[in-house]
Design a protein around this motif. Structure first.
Motif, mmCIF file in Angstrom:
data_model
loop_
_atom_site.group_PDB
_atom_site.id
_atom_site.type_symbol
_atom_site.label_atom_id
_atom_site.label_comp_id
_atom_site.label_asym_id
_atom_site.label_seq_id
_atom_site.Cartn_x
_atom_site.Cartn_y
_atom_site.Cartn_z
ATOM 1 N N PRO A 50 6.244 4.832 0.513
ATOM 2 C CA PRO A 50 5.828 6.077 -0.128
ATOM 3 C C PRO A 50 5.325 5.842 -1.553
ATOM 4 O O PRO A 50 5.962 5.136 -2.333
ATOM 5 N N GLY A 51 4.158 6.423 -1.863
ATOM 6 C CA GLY A 51 3.582 6.234 -3.194
ATOM 7 C C GLY A 51 2.844 7.448 -3.707
ATOM 8 O O GLY A 51 2.083 7.340 -4.667
ATOM 9 N N TYR A 52 3.088 8.600 -3.083
ATOM 10 C CA TYR A 52 2.394 9.816 -3.509
ATOM 11 C C TYR A 52 3.405 10.826 -4.042
ATOM 12 O O TYR A 52 4.331 11.226 -3.341
ATOM 13 N N LYS A 53 3.255 11.182 -5.310
ATOM 14 C CA LYS A 53 4.136 12.144 -5.975
ATOM 15 C C LYS A 53 5.600 11.734 -5.854
ATOM 16 O O LYS A 53 6.434 12.474 -5.338
ATOM 17 N N LEU A 54 5.896 10.541 -6.354
ATOM 18 C CA LEU A 54 7.276 10.072 -6.408
ATOM 19 C C LEU A 54 7.917 10.489 -7.725
ATOM 20 O O LEU A 54 7.313 10.378 -8.787
ATOM 21 N N SER A 55 9.146 10.948 -7.652
ATOM 22 C CA SER A 55 9.884 11.360 -8.842
ATOM 23 C C SER A 55 10.712 10.191 -9.348
ATOM 24 O O SER A 55 11.415 9.529 -8.579
ATOM 25 N N SER A 56 10.629 9.936 -10.653
ATOM 26 C CA SER A 56 11.417 8.862 -11.253
ATOM 27 C C SER A 56 11.638 9.178 -12.724
ATOM 28 O O SER A 56 11.328 10.290 -13.193
ATOM 29 N N ALA A 57 12.152 8.215 -13.479
ATOM 30 C CA ALA A 57 12.489 8.435 -14.884
ATOM 31 C C ALA A 57 11.247 8.721 -15.719
ATOM 32 O O ALA A 57 10.148 8.262 -15.404
ATOM 33 N N ILE A 58 11.440 9.439 -16.807
ATOM 34 C CA ILE A 58 10.352 9.851 -17.688
ATOM 35 C C ILE A 58 10.551 9.190 -19.048
ATOM 36 O O ILE A 58 11.578 9.399 -19.698
ATOM 37 N N ALA A 59 9.610 8.413 -19.500
ATOM 38 C CA ALA A 59 9.696 7.800 -20.826
ATOM 39 C C ALA A 59 9.572 8.876 -21.898
ATOM 40 O O ALA A 59 8.809 9.832 -21.770
ATOM 41 N N GLY A 83 0.830 -1.194 0.000
ATOM 42 C CA GLY A 83 0.000 0.000 0.000
ATOM 43 C C GLY A 83 0.864 1.242 0.000
ATOM 44 O O GLY A 83 2.091 1.171 0.047
ATOM 45 N N ALA A 84 0.235 2.413 -0.019
ATOM 46 C CA ALA A 84 0.975 3.664 -0.202
ATOM 47 C C ALA A 84 0.802 4.613 0.982
ATOM 48 O O ALA A 84 -0.294 4.752 1.534
ATOM 49 N N THR A 85 1.902 5.293 1.334
ATOM 50 C CA THR A 85 1.867 6.440 2.238
ATOM 51 C C THR A 85 2.190 7.689 1.412
ATOM 52 O O THR A 85 2.550 7.605 0.237
ATOM 53 N N PHE A 86 2.069 8.854 2.044
ATOM 54 C CA PHE A 86 2.620 10.066 1.449
ATOM 55 C C PHE A 86 4.142 9.971 1.487
ATOM 56 O O PHE A 86 4.695 9.027 2.053
ATOM 57 N N ASN A 87 4.839 10.956 0.891
ATOM 58 C CA ASN A 87 6.288 10.935 1.021
ATOM 59 C C ASN A 87 6.766 12.201 1.706
ATOM 60 O O ASN A 87 5.991 13.130 1.966
ATOM 61 N N ALA A 88 8.042 12.260 2.010
ATOM 62 C CA ALA A 88 8.572 13.310 2.876
ATOM 63 C C ALA A 88 8.401 14.702 2.286
ATOM 64 O O ALA A 88 8.360 15.686 3.035
ATOM 65 N N PHE A 129 5.816 15.579 0.170
ATOM 66 C CA PHE A 129 4.404 15.860 -0.077
ATOM 67 C C PHE A 129 3.563 15.146 0.983
ATOM 68 O O PHE A 129 3.024 14.073 0.756
ATOM 69 N N GLY A 130 3.485 15.724 2.164
ATOM 70 C CA GLY A 130 2.706 15.122 3.235
ATOM 71 C C GLY A 130 3.560 14.191 4.063
ATOM 72 O O GLY A 130 4.565 13.646 3.602
ATOM 73 N N PRO A 131 3.178 13.954 5.302
ATOM 74 C CA PRO A 131 3.981 13.110 6.200
ATOM 75 C C PRO A 131 3.921 11.642 5.799
ATOM 76 O O PRO A 131 2.875 11.118 5.437
ATOM 77 N N THR A 132 5.066 10.963 5.880
ATOM 78 C CA THR A 132 5.125 9.536 5.537
ATOM 79 C C THR A 132 4.418 8.682 6.582
ATOM 80 O O THR A 132 4.230 7.486 6.380
ATOM 81 N N GLY A 147 8.056 14.384 -13.715
ATOM 82 C CA GLY A 147 8.355 12.998 -13.370
ATOM 83 C C GLY A 147 7.654 12.509 -12.131
ATOM 84 O O GLY A 147 7.966 11.434 -11.634
ATOM 85 N N LEU A 148 6.697 13.287 -11.626
ATOM 86 C CA LEU A 148 5.989 12.899 -10.404
ATOM 87 C C LEU A 148 4.768 12.059 -10.738
ATOM 88 O O LEU A 148 3.965 12.419 -11.599
ATOM 89 N N LYS A 149 4.627 10.932 -10.048
ATOM 90 C CA LYS A 149 3.447 10.093 -10.206
ATOM 91 C C LYS A 149 2.989 9.619 -8.824
ATOM 92 O O LYS A 149 3.784 9.549 -7.893
ATOM 93 N N ALA A 150 1.706 9.280 -8.753
ATOM 94 C CA ALA A 150 1.147 8.817 -7.492
ATOM 95 C C ALA A 150 0.374 7.529 -7.709
ATOM 96 O O ALA A 150 -0.215 7.310 -8.771
#
Length: 588
Positions: free
Chosen positions: A180-189, A146-151, A153-156, A202-205
């Motif tokens: 963490p699964g809210y507004k994570l930055s990663s690679a962009i296709a 499951g997902a929490t917020f990240n540091a 964007f909101g408390p983990t 590159g932010l996805k949730a």
């Protein structure tokens, strides 16, 4: 790129186009696990395990994806000497109120390849309430994330509202863990300039973003053991050991169906020399036979440590019958005892053994120095055709280093020896009839027995219902026509049984019925498919071995609750356990 990072790229003949759409899902997920920036630039945006390599399976052509019933992960276990050990699945089906073929396939795959960890996103339907986790996250042998917020964007420490919730249809705890699964930055296709600017694009949730965080962490855990930081191998339960409680707008507790075992924290799961003041004890791939138990005693003796004591048991359970409502096949039990006070601690927040989950954790808060705790893992019940079950165990807390603990867990012999047997009946079907149900009786001779399963001929796939007579003894002619004298012991929807034909037998259910027959007593059974596709011999006889007798046939066809039944048995088997404890065991 393929030479640097992609070990292998597979697709199916019915799907997979070898591309990802611009800003696509797969690229973002993969980079979270294994991404590393070219020439070392932007190292702050590396994946969780940047030195790892990927084996990719393309399941979609555009927005059209394959059915999850396809064996997508089969290629991961064959065809290359470098087989992946962690499979990450950021996809899933909608919640189904049953254990279906998707879970059957993936539970079977993982149980047959115990060195593989399958991680799956829990889903994004948490706003709809509980019981919103679909397959494969709902499967027994899959680590659901499951997902929490990240540091940023909101408390983990808070669960994201969209994160799907359990329980599963048979009541198991899901999700297993959070990341963490809210507004994570990663690679962009679709980007080829290797720029680390324009981070917002590159932010996805979603839990699709949380699952690869855990997959990358699992790779680090494997590396920890393989490189000798602990004298053992990879262990599934480590992830649960250091997970901590998180929050939502409403009150939550450990082991609930929003957070499962809590948010992952590797710093509290595995000690690092000169950086940690707690100990860890790990056993991996240990084997228990039916009725055996393993135990180890641990002294709490680290004064400069304030970590809770935590022990987690996990095992890959064999696949269950499709449609099961009680889906645990092999039941292991975790118990912790305080040696000085004799207090017992049970797993998953319960006050008695857990009969539902194949992941069990006990957490004891405020364990002060001077306490001695005994950890015991027992093989309480194994399903039909299963004589052993392997398991993994991890304990963390304020105790001594692993080299001062036993290299192997102590083997405890049960107070009474319980063994599993199969009585094969030889009612040859030379003269047989097709009926809607069959009746027969089973007598326990010199020991109490538990009737676990049956093997019977069935002409067509069907839902099979099992009844027992409401009293002991061989059923009478009056009982054979009186439906109110019988008690149903199968699920409300019956057992889904796949037939193998008139002259072959099918074992059902895959999990145990656990019908106790005391020593010297007789229990009668009625089994029906609702249709005239069951077959039985017209010969009356008694079959037996040293523990039980099967009494088959006392008369002609009868009408029972609208179905034509016959008091008989047939070519097949009764699968049972002998030597069970009549007083301490709970049975139907």
């Amino acid at each position: 790129m393929s030479r640097r990072k992609i070990l292998r790229y597979d697709s199916d003949s019915e799907g997979g186009d070898f591309v990802d759409m611009v800003n696509g899902h797969g690229t973002h997920v993969s980079a979270t696990i294994v991404g590393s920036h070219v020439n070392g630039l932007g190292q702050s945006k590396e994946g969780i395990a940047p030195a790892a390599r990927a084996h990719f399976f393309d399941i979609c052509t555009g927005n059209r994806c394959l059915s999850p019933h396809k064996h997508w992960f089969d290629s991961f276990t064959s065809g290359t000497s470098e087989t992946p050990k962690v499979a990450s699945a950021s996809w899933g089906t909608v919640y189904l109120p049953t254990y279906d073929w998707t879970c059957y396939n993936y539970d079977k795959l993982v149980s047959e390849h115990p060195d593989l960890l399958l991680v799956s996103s829990a889903g994004n339907n948490g706003d709809r309430g509980f019981s919103t986790i679909g397959a494969p996250a709902s499967c027994k042998n899959v680590l659901a994330v499951g997902a929490t917020f990240n540091a940023f964007f909101g408390p983990t420490s808070y669960v994201a509202s969209f994160s799907s919730r359990g329980p599963t249809s048979d009541g198991r705890i899901k999700p297993d863990i959070l990341a963490p699964g809210y507004k994570l930055s990663s690679a962009i296709a679709g980007r080829h300039d290797c720029s680390i600017e324009d981070a917002e694009s590159g932010l996805k949730a979603g839990t699709s973003m949380a699952a690869p965080v855990i997959s990358g962490a699992a790779l680090l855990i494997r590396q920890y053991f393989e490189e000798g930081y602990y004298p053992s191998q990879f262990q599934q339960g480590v992830m649960h050991a250091g997970s901590g409680t998180v929050k939502m707008d409403e009150a939550l507790s450990e082991y609930d169906n929003s957070q499962g075992f809590g948010a992952a924290n590797l710093l509290l799961s595995l000690p690092i020399k000169n950086h940690s003041n707690f100990g860890v004890y790990v056993r991996n791939d240990e084997t228990l036979r039916f009725g055996q138990s393993h135990s180890v005693e641990i002294d709490i003796d680290q004064k400069e440590c304030n970590l809770d004591f935590s022990v987690t048991l996990a095992w890959y359970d064999p696949p269950s019958s499709v449609g099961c409502t009680s889906c645990l096949v092999n039941d292991l039990d975790l118990l912790v005892e305080d040696i000085l006070t004799s207090k017992r601690f049970y797993p998953n927040g319960r006050s008695k053994p857990d009969r539902v989950n194949n992941v069990e954790r006990i957490r004891i808060k405020n364990t002060s120095p001077g306490r001695r705790l005994r950890i015991t893992v027992a093989a309480t019940l194994l399903g039909p055709k299963h004589n052993t079950q392997n398991y993994s165990l991890v304990a963390t807390g304020c105790f001594v280093s692993p080299d001062q603990l036993p290299a192997e867990p102590a083997l405890s012999k049960p107070s009474s020896v319980v063994s599993q047997h199969q009585l094969t009946t030889s009612y040859r079907l030379m003269n047989y009839q097709k009926v809607g149900g069959i009746m027969f009786s089973v007598k326990a001779k010199l020991k109490a027995v538990s009737i676990n399963s049956f093997a019977l001929p069935l002409e067509e796939n069907a839902k099979v219902y099992v009844y027992k007579l409401g009293k002991t003894g061989i059923f009478s002619k009056a009982d054979a026509s009186n439906s109110s004298a019988w008690v149903v012991i199968s699920p409300p929807g019956g057992f889904a049984v796949n037939a193998t034909g008139t002259f072959n037998t099918t074992v059902f259910p895959s999990q145990s019925l656990q019908v106790l027959i005391p020593k010297g007593s007789t229990q009668s059974f009625y089994i029906t498919s609702g249709e005239r596709n069951m077959v039985c011999s017209t010969r009356q006889s008694i079959e037996g071995d040293e523990n039980i007798e099967v009494h088959a046939g006392i008369g002609k066809n009868k009408l029972f609750d609208g179905r034509t039944i016959r008091p008989c048995f047939s070519e097949g088997a009764v699968i049972y356990s002998a030597g069970v404890d009549e007083e301490s065991t709970i049975f139907y």
